[in-house]
Design a protein around this motif. Structure first.
Motif, PDB file in Angstrom:
ATOM      1  N   THR A 218     -64.659 -42.804  14.490  1.00 10.17           N
ATOM      2  CA  THR A 218     -63.323 -42.850  13.904  1.00 10.17           C
ATOM      3  C   THR A 218     -63.393 -43.863  12.764  1.00 10.17           C
ATOM      4  O   THR A 218     -64.324 -44.680  12.720  1.00 10.17           O
ATOM      5  CB  THR A 218     -62.236 -43.299  14.912  1.00 10.17           C
ATOM      6  N   PRO A 219     -62.443 -43.879  11.846  1.00 15.86           N
ATOM      7  CA  PRO A 219     -62.519 -44.841  10.745  1.00 15.86           C
ATOM      8  C   PRO A 219     -62.492 -46.296  11.206  1.00 15.86           C
ATOM      9  O   PRO A 219     -63.055 -47.174  10.542  1.00 15.86           O
ATOM     10  CB  PRO A 219     -61.264 -44.524   9.915  1.00 15.86           C
ATOM     11  N   SER A 220     -61.840 -46.558  12.322  1.00 13.42           N
ATOM     12  CA  SER A 220     -61.711 -47.933  12.801  1.00 13.42           C
ATOM     13  C   SER A 220     -62.807 -48.347  13.781  1.00 13.42           C
ATOM     14  O   SER A 220     -63.099 -49.546  13.929  1.00 13.42           O
ATOM     15  CB  SER A 220     -60.346 -48.128  13.471  1.00 13.42           C
ATOM     16  N   SER A 244     -53.049 -38.783   7.841  1.00  9.79           N
ATOM     17  CA  SER A 244     -52.774 -37.733   8.827  1.00  9.79           C
ATOM     18  C   SER A 244     -54.011 -36.939   9.228  1.00  9.79           C
ATOM     19  O   SER A 244     -54.033 -36.332  10.301  1.00  9.79           O
ATOM     20  CB  SER A 244     -51.709 -36.780   8.281  1.00  9.79           C
ATOM     21  N   ALA A 245     -55.047 -36.956   8.392  1.00 11.54           N
ATOM     22  CA  ALA A 245     -56.262 -36.194   8.708  1.00 11.54           C
ATOM     23  C   ALA A 245     -56.938 -36.680   9.983  1.00 11.54           C
ATOM     24  O   ALA A 245     -57.705 -35.935  10.601  1.00 11.54           O
ATOM     25  CB  ALA A 245     -57.245 -36.281   7.540  1.00 11.54           C
ATOM     26  N   PRO A 249     -57.774 -36.138  15.747  1.00 14.79           N
ATOM     27  CA  PRO A 249     -58.992 -36.661  16.381  1.00 14.79           C
ATOM     28  C   PRO A 249     -58.761 -37.927  17.205  1.00 14.79           C
ATOM     29  O   PRO A 249     -59.386 -38.116  18.252  1.00 14.79           O
ATOM     30  CB  PRO A 249     -59.914 -36.939  15.186  1.00 14.79           C
ATOM     31  N   TYR A 250     -57.877 -38.803  16.754  1.00 17.76           N
ATOM     32  CA  TYR A 250     -57.574 -39.989  17.559  1.00 17.76           C
ATOM     33  C   TYR A 250     -56.940 -39.583  18.889  1.00 17.76           C
ATOM     34  O   TYR A 250     -57.282 -40.119  19.959  1.00 17.76           O
ATOM     35  CB  TYR A 250     -56.634 -40.927  16.804  1.00 17.76           C
ATOM     36  N   ALA A 266     -58.317 -45.773  19.797  1.00 17.92           N
ATOM     37  CA  ALA A 266     -57.413 -44.667  19.479  1.00 17.92           C
ATOM     38  C   ALA A 266     -55.978 -45.159  19.326  1.00 17.92           C
ATOM     39  O   ALA A 266     -55.269 -44.784  18.379  1.00 17.92           O
ATOM     40  CB  ALA A 266     -57.497 -43.599  20.560  1.00 17.92           C
ATOM     41  N   LEU A 267     -55.544 -46.020  20.241  1.00 20.85           N
ATOM     42  CA  LEU A 267     -54.198 -46.586  20.135  1.00 20.85           C
ATOM     43  C   LEU A 267     -54.042 -47.391  18.843  1.00 20.85           C
ATOM     44  O   LEU A 267     -53.022 -47.315  18.155  1.00 20.85           O
ATOM     45  CB  LEU A 267     -53.913 -47.488  21.336  1.00 20.85           C
ATOM     46  N   PHE A 268     -55.068 -48.134  18.519  1.00 22.10           N
ATOM     47  CA  PHE A 268     -55.055 -48.972  17.324  1.00 22.10           C
ATOM     48  C   PHE A 268     -55.026 -48.118  16.050  1.00 22.10           C
ATOM     49  O   PHE A 268     -54.214 -48.345  15.142  1.00 22.10           O
ATOM     50  CB  PHE A 268     -56.293 -49.864  17.346  1.00 22.10           C
TER      51      PHE A 268
END
Length: 416
Positions: A218-220, A244-245, A249-250, A266-268
């Motif tokens: 994920t990006p984070s 939004s993309a 996935p999150y 995911a929450l973050f």
């Protein structure tokens, strides 16, 4: 332009990353040449107007030049300006591209490029705000190469991670040196992420996110999992810029991955997207509320760290303005007065709850999203002996142990 690697030899990050950094040097050198060489500007100019834009072959960005004003880099073509495309312009000036490349490869242009980018990609120097601001002016031209370099460094970290801890006491000195270099790479990955994920880059970032099948990325995630609160804040900004993309996935990560740290990520990430895109916020909030029963069913929500993270995420989405005020107050409790590259931000574990603040990553996120990229850097370029890019050996070791030492008998060692 003839490829030159002299300025990069001391990094020793491998041919792939060195090649990506060379791309950065060369693109900036070309931009600086287009900005400063008025003879080449006159030969490129498509009409009588002073300002026009140039697109280099194979690039998705445009460089606005002309007159005595500074050049400006664009992600989309400015419709009010005439356009010159290289090498198509060679049709009326056959040697133009060749001479532009030669000018960009000369000592003066390349030296300026190396000076501007040198501290930004250093493993031993932390660039100051003025140095970063000079580079950010060229962000649209540099950001795709910068993101690729950051992604390549992520794979280098995967290779280094098994060597972070010594099997015997006599190997600790070597392990400490490895951890120091590991942190230098992580720090560099953070800087490159900051340079390559401004909110204005959402279009191409979203396209990239939709171009491959997500598995664990994920990006984070590459930043949050390293535990430094400074890196977590950068990861939140990256998630918000993807927009939004990355929402679906999150949520998919929340549904299928039962590792607490992945759920925390995911929450973050969803909180960051919701705060960064007001039009998406209500829908994300509703879906997150609907997703909480599955977390309860898996007993993840029963973990105090996940329950607290979910509560902080929901609170921030319900009332972003109050969340921002609380974020500013949290920075005050951490002793931060100016800028996010502060000792208590860099060395704090972003995944660790603190009394009165909650999960630090969630607490700092609203402010981090509102801050300028330069706020993530020190006031002046810094290279302090014994303090490795903002952390002592003890600080580096503490973050590495929290993130990756699976032999430690505490919750932090079981998050991944």
């Amino acid at each position: 332009m003839q490829r030159r690697t002299v300025a990069l030899k001391r990094l020793n990050l491998g041919s792939t990353v060195d090649g990506q950094f060379n791309d950065l040097f060369e693109m900036l050198a070309l931009g600086l040449t287009l900005e400063g060489d008025h003879a080449i500007q006159d030969r490129l100019r498509p009409d009588e107007r002073e300002r026009f834009c140039v697109q280099l072959e194979g690039r998705e960005t445009w460089i606005e030049i002309g007159g005595r004003r500074a050049a400006k880099s664009h992600r989309m073509r400015p419709e009010h300006l005439a356009e010159a495309i290289l090498p198509a312009a060679d049709a009326r000036d056959p040697r133009l591209t060749e001479e532009l490349n030669a000018a960009a490869g000369r000592t003066v242009a390349y030296k300026r490029s190396a000076e501007m980018l040198g501290s930004a990609i250093s493993l031993t120097v932390m660039p100051g705000r003025q140095a970063i601001d000079a580079i950010l002016r060229w962000a649209p031209t540099l950001e795709t190469a910068a993101y690729s370099a950051g992604a390549s460094i992520m794979t280098l970290l995967d290779h280094d991670r098994p060597m972070l801890f010594a099997d015997a006491p006599k190997g600790e000195r070597t392990a400490r040196s490895i951890r120091r270099r590991y942190w230098a790479k992580v720090n560099l990955m953070g800087r490159l992420t900051l340079l390559s994920t401004p909110a204005a880059a959402r279009n191409w970032l979203g396209e990239m996110a939709n171009s491959f099948d997500w598995i664990a990325w994920t990006p984070s995630w590459p930043l949050l999992r390293e535990r430094s609160l400074w890196l977590a804040a950068i990861g939140g900004r990256a998630a918000a810029s993807f927009g939004s993309a990355v929402v679906d996935p999150y949520f998919e990560t929340m549904r299928r991955d039962r590792r607490p740290m992945k759920t925390l990520d995911a929450l973050f990430g969803l909180t960051a997207v919701a705060l960064g895109a007001p039009s998406e916020r209500k829908a994300i909030l509703i879906e997150m509320k609907n997703s909480l029963p599955s977390l309860r069913a898996s007993e993840l929500l029963g973990l105090p760290m996940i329950e607290l993270a979910a509560a902080q995420a929901l609170d921030a989405m319900r009332d972003p303005e109050t969340a921002l005020q609380r974020s500013i107050a949290a920075l005050g409790l951490l002793g931060v007065r100016q800028g996010l590259f502060a000792p208590n931000i860099v060395r704090s574990d972003g995944a660790k709850p603190e009394a009165l603040i909650g999960h630090l990553a969630f607490a700092v996120l609203p402010y981090a999203l509102s801050a300028s990229p330069t706020d993530f850097f020190p006031a002046a370029t810094s290279s302090k002996p014994g303090l490795h890019l903002g952390l002592s050996d003890a600080g580096i070791g503490a973050l590495a142990h929290a993130a990756w030492n699976m032999n430690l008998p505490r919750v932090g060692s079981r998050l991944h």
